[in-house]
Scaffold this motif. Structure first.
Motif, PDB file in Angstrom:
ATOM      1  N   ALA A  14     -12.974  10.582  -3.299  1.00  0.00           N
ATOM      2  CA  ALA A  14     -12.995  10.307  -2.069  1.00  0.00           C
ATOM      3  C   ALA A  14     -12.571  11.841  -1.262  1.00  0.00           C
ATOM      4  CB  ALA A  14     -11.916   9.548  -1.231  1.00  0.00           C
ATOM      5  N   ARG A  15     -13.283  12.431  -0.234  1.00  0.00           N
ATOM      6  CA  ARG A  15     -12.953  13.584   0.279  1.00  0.00           C
ATOM      7  C   ARG A  15     -11.281  13.806   1.067  1.00  0.00           C
ATOM      8  NH1 ARG A  15     -18.366  13.485   1.899  1.00  0.00           N
ATOM      9  NH2 ARG A  15     -19.758  14.989   0.959  1.00  0.00           N
ATOM     10  N   LEU A  16     -11.021  12.400   1.690  1.00  0.00           N
ATOM     11  CA  LEU A  16      -9.813  12.433   2.480  1.00  0.00           C
ATOM     12  C   LEU A  16      -8.650  11.420   1.889  1.00  0.00           C
ATOM     13  CD1 LEU A  16     -11.461  12.404   6.090  1.00  0.00           C
ATOM     14  CD2 LEU A  16     -10.516  14.523   4.635  1.00  0.00           C
ATOM     15  N   ALA A  17      -9.250  10.393   1.460  1.00  0.00           N
ATOM     16  CA  ALA A  17      -7.941   9.482   1.058  1.00  0.00           C
ATOM     17  C   ALA A  17      -8.668   8.442   0.262  1.00  0.00           C
ATOM     18  CB  ALA A  17      -7.230   8.867   2.473  1.00  0.00           C
ATOM     19  N   ARG A  18      -7.754   7.759  -0.738  1.00  0.00           N
ATOM     20  CA  ARG A  18      -7.916   6.579  -1.485  1.00  0.00           C
ATOM     21  C   ARG A  18      -7.007   5.598  -1.111  1.00  0.00           C
ATOM     22  NH1 ARG A  18      -8.780   8.463  -7.624  1.00  0.00           N
ATOM     23  NH2 ARG A  18      -6.786   9.304  -7.113  1.00  0.00           N
ATOM     24  N   ALA A  19      -7.059   4.409  -0.343  1.00  0.00           N
ATOM     25  CA  ALA A  19      -6.085   3.504   0.106  1.00  0.00           C
ATOM     26  C   ALA A  19      -6.273   1.993  -0.565  1.00  0.00           C
ATOM     27  CB  ALA A  19      -6.053   3.618   1.550  1.00  0.00           C
ATOM     28  N   TYR A  20      -5.152   1.491  -0.820  1.00  0.00           N
ATOM     29  CA  TYR A  20      -5.236   0.074  -1.226  1.00  0.00           C
ATOM     30  C   TYR A  20      -4.174  -0.791  -0.659  1.00  0.00           C
ATOM     31  CZ  TYR A  20      -3.235  -3.157  -4.751  1.00  0.00           C
ATOM     32  OH  TYR A  20      -2.847  -4.228  -5.219  1.00  0.00           O
ATOM     33  N   VAL A  21      -4.172  -1.886  -0.523  1.00  0.00           N
ATOM     34  CA  VAL A  21      -3.335  -3.021  -0.237  1.00  0.00           C
ATOM     35  C   VAL A  21      -3.428  -4.244  -1.171  1.00  0.00           C
ATOM     36  CG1 VAL A  21      -3.361  -2.133   2.355  1.00  0.00           C
ATOM     37  CG2 VAL A  21      -5.045  -4.225   1.536  1.00  0.00           C
ATOM     38  N   THR A  22      -2.516  -4.818  -1.256  1.00  0.00           N
ATOM     39  CA  THR A  22      -2.204  -6.378  -2.055  1.00  0.00           C
ATOM     40  C   THR A  22      -3.137  -7.283  -1.486  1.00  0.00           C
ATOM     41  OG1 THR A  22      -0.384  -6.941  -0.904  1.00  0.00           O
ATOM     42  CG2 THR A  22      -0.233  -5.516  -3.033  1.00  0.00           C
ATOM     43  N   GLY A  23      -3.678  -8.007  -2.421  1.00  0.00           N
ATOM     44  CA  GLY A  23      -4.297  -9.208  -2.002  1.00  0.00           C
ATOM     45  C   GLY A  23      -3.377 -10.293  -2.347  1.00  0.00           C
ATOM     46  N   ASN A  24      -3.796 -11.835  -2.090  1.00  0.00           N
ATOM     47  CA  ASN A  24      -3.249 -12.803  -2.408  1.00  0.00           C
ATOM     48  C   ASN A  24      -3.057 -13.119  -3.907  1.00  0.00           C
ATOM     49  OD1 ASN A  24      -5.994 -13.750  -2.105  1.00  0.00           O
ATOM     50  ND2 ASN A  24      -5.419 -15.632  -2.811  1.00  0.00           N
ATOM     51  N   HIS A  25      -3.891 -12.577  -4.605  1.00  0.00           N
ATOM     52  CA  HIS A  25      -3.859 -12.848  -6.277  1.00  0.00           C
ATOM     53  C   HIS A  25      -2.834 -11.924  -6.846  1.00  0.00           C
ATOM     54  CE1 HIS A  25      -7.068 -15.683  -7.538  1.00  0.00           C
ATOM     55  NE2 HIS A  25      -7.349 -15.609  -6.301  1.00  0.00           N
ATOM     56  N   GLU A  26      -2.569 -10.715  -6.358  1.00  0.00           N
ATOM     57  CA  GLU A  26      -1.590  -9.836  -6.856  1.00  0.00           C
ATOM     58  C   GLU A  26      -0.394 -10.811  -6.964  1.00  0.00           C
ATOM     59  OE1 GLU A  26      -4.365  -6.548  -5.564  1.00  0.00           O
ATOM     60  OE2 GLU A  26      -4.013  -8.665  -5.267  1.00  0.00           O
ATOM     61  N   TYR A  27       0.092 -11.645  -5.892  1.00  0.00           N
ATOM     62  CA  TYR A  27       1.197 -12.583  -5.767  1.00  0.00           C
ATOM     63  C   TYR A  27       1.241 -13.671  -6.630  1.00  0.00           C
ATOM     64  CZ  TYR A  27       2.139  -9.082  -2.043  1.00  0.00           C
ATOM     65  OH  TYR A  27       2.261  -7.966  -1.512  1.00  0.00           O
ATOM     66  N   PHE A  28       0.059 -13.761  -7.644  1.00  0.00           N
ATOM     67  CA  PHE A  28       0.171 -14.856  -8.588  1.00  0.00           C
ATOM     68  C   PHE A  28       0.772 -13.953  -9.786  1.00  0.00           C
ATOM     69  CE2 PHE A  28      -3.872 -16.929  -6.555  1.00  0.00           C
ATOM     70  CZ  PHE A  28      -3.030 -17.488  -5.634  1.00  0.00           C
ATOM     71  N   GLY A  29       0.935 -12.937  -9.765  1.00  0.00           N
ATOM     72  CA  GLY A  29       1.497 -12.212 -11.052  1.00  0.00           C
ATOM     73  C   GLY A  29       2.231 -11.084 -10.847  1.00  0.00           C
TER      74      GLY A  29
END
Length: 393
Positions: free
Chosen positions: A226-241
């Motif tokens: 990506a030229r400027l940024a790669r961004a991530y947020v959690t979903g509900n399934h991350e909170y199953f584990g």
């Protein structure tokens, strides 16, 4: 009420809830398996006794095995073999259930036309099996293929001219899971890199399972360009584990984990706030600091700048409206994944798919998702890699 009485009442209520939940689940399973069984095996088709016995035993075994497979596959033990078997059973029986209901409507039409049993019921059986087989086969191909690129232009009135044409690639709901899709993951990232996006986003539900279990499937995310940024947020399934572990792993892969925070990207002298909040279920995870907090995510941001917000669930858009967000990107719905489930999803979410407007300023884009959860099927709900081109007014 005495203390001893309160202690006795609490377990009673708890057991009451457990029994009530068990009764609801049992009723749903009996309907889910019972309607196809009655339609295909029992109703008026006058099959030989051996066929009836074989079909009845097959449905009974599936009914008994299904809950055990789901618990073994998605419970604490997380046995991938059990998960694949249980998920596949769920997908097939859902398709059979839906089209068995449609078949029984066909039965009424045939009856009105004067077609008698057993011909009437046998026509229904053939129709239900034929349609279900085609949809399961086609749905599996759709689920396992590399998603098509969906291109969407979004006009953002507050976007500066220097950012006009900014390209944002959206991945969401990859759900790396019990079916090894490492090669699929690499091919998805090849497509994303071919889009030459300025910003690449992942709005959660990366995987079902631990980082250690899904490391190989998630590895291609580290090669996203990506030229400027790669961004991530959690979903509900991350909170199953392992939500914290996935946040850390995405940082290790070079992504900005926007856990209730923001960054600013700039091009041509104009700037855009890219913010992210945790999933709406995060507060119930028991993890310190894990809840969606829009105020924290935007703290210190220039209020005159346009805001692109990553939030896993579409229903988080109300808070986005309250905080003056210009565009929210979400997933979670899978577009319903297997028709007609989208209508049940709509009962829980304000939008199932596509671009929508909320309030005077805020727009929401809801992706059908890049992967799939559970049943390896997609029926009338195509997966997608989304390329959003932001346009100044």
């Amino acid at each position: 009420m005495a203390v001893s009485e309160a202690v006795e009442v609490a377990p009673t209520r708890r057991w009451g809830r457990v029994l009530g939940f068990g009764a609801v689940v049992t009723a749903i399973l009996l309907l889910l398996f019972g309607v196809p069984w009655w339609t295909l095996v029992v109703s008026g088709a006058a099959w030989p006794a051996g066929v009836v016995a074989f079909g009845s035993v097959l449905f009974a075994l599936a009914l008994v095995a299904f809950p055990a497979l789901m618990v073994l596959g998605h419970g604490p033990r997380r046995l991938d073999v059990a998960a694949v078997a249980g998920d596949t059973t769920l997908g097939v029986i859902w398709v059979l259930f839906v089209w068995a209901i449609a078949g029984n409507l066909l039965r009424l039409v045939l009856a009105a036309a004067g077609v008698a049993d057993p011909t009437r019921s046998r026509v229904v059986v053939v129709a239900v099996l034929a349609v279900s087989a085609v949809l399961v086969a086609w749905g599996h191909v759709e689920a396992m293929r590399v998603p098509r690129v969906k291109r969407v232009d979004v006009v953002m009135p507050r976007l500066g001219a220097g950012l006009d044409g900014l390209r944002v690639a959206l991945l969401t709901d990859t759900h790396y899971g019990p079916i090894d899709r490492a090669r699929w993951s690499a091919r998805v990232i090849d497509v994303v890199n071919g889009l030459e996006a300025d910003v690449v986003c992942h709005t959660g539900d990366i995987a079902d399972g631990s980082v250690e279990q899904r490391r190989e499937q998630a590895a291609p995310l580290g090669t996203v360009r990506a030229r400027l940024a790669r961004a991530y947020v959690t979903g509900n399934h991350e909170y199953f584990g392992e939500a914290e572990a996935w946040l850390g792993h995405m940082r290790d892969l070079g992504w900005e984990a926007l856990h209730n925070r923001h960054l600013v990207v700039e091009r041509g002298g104009d700037r855009l706030v890219v913010a992210g909040v945790g999933d709406r279920t995060a507060g119930g995870s028991g993890l310190a600091g894990h809840r969606p907090d829009h105020a924290a995510a935007l703290a210190g941001a220039d209020p005159e700048l346009p805001v692109l917000l990553l939030a896993h669930q579409p229903k988080q858009v109300n808070a986005a409206v309250a905080h003056g967000v210009d565009l929210q990107l979400s997933g979670h719905t899978h577009g319903g994944q297997i028709w007609p489930f989208r209508y049940l999803v709509r009962l829980d979410q304000p939008v199932v798919s596509g671009l929508s407007r909320h309030g005077e300023r805020t727009q929401l884009y809801t992706s059908n998702g890049t992967g799939f959860w559970g049943p390896p099927l997609r029926v009338f709900a195509r997966s997608e890699i989304t390329l959003l081109t932001l346009r100044a007014a």
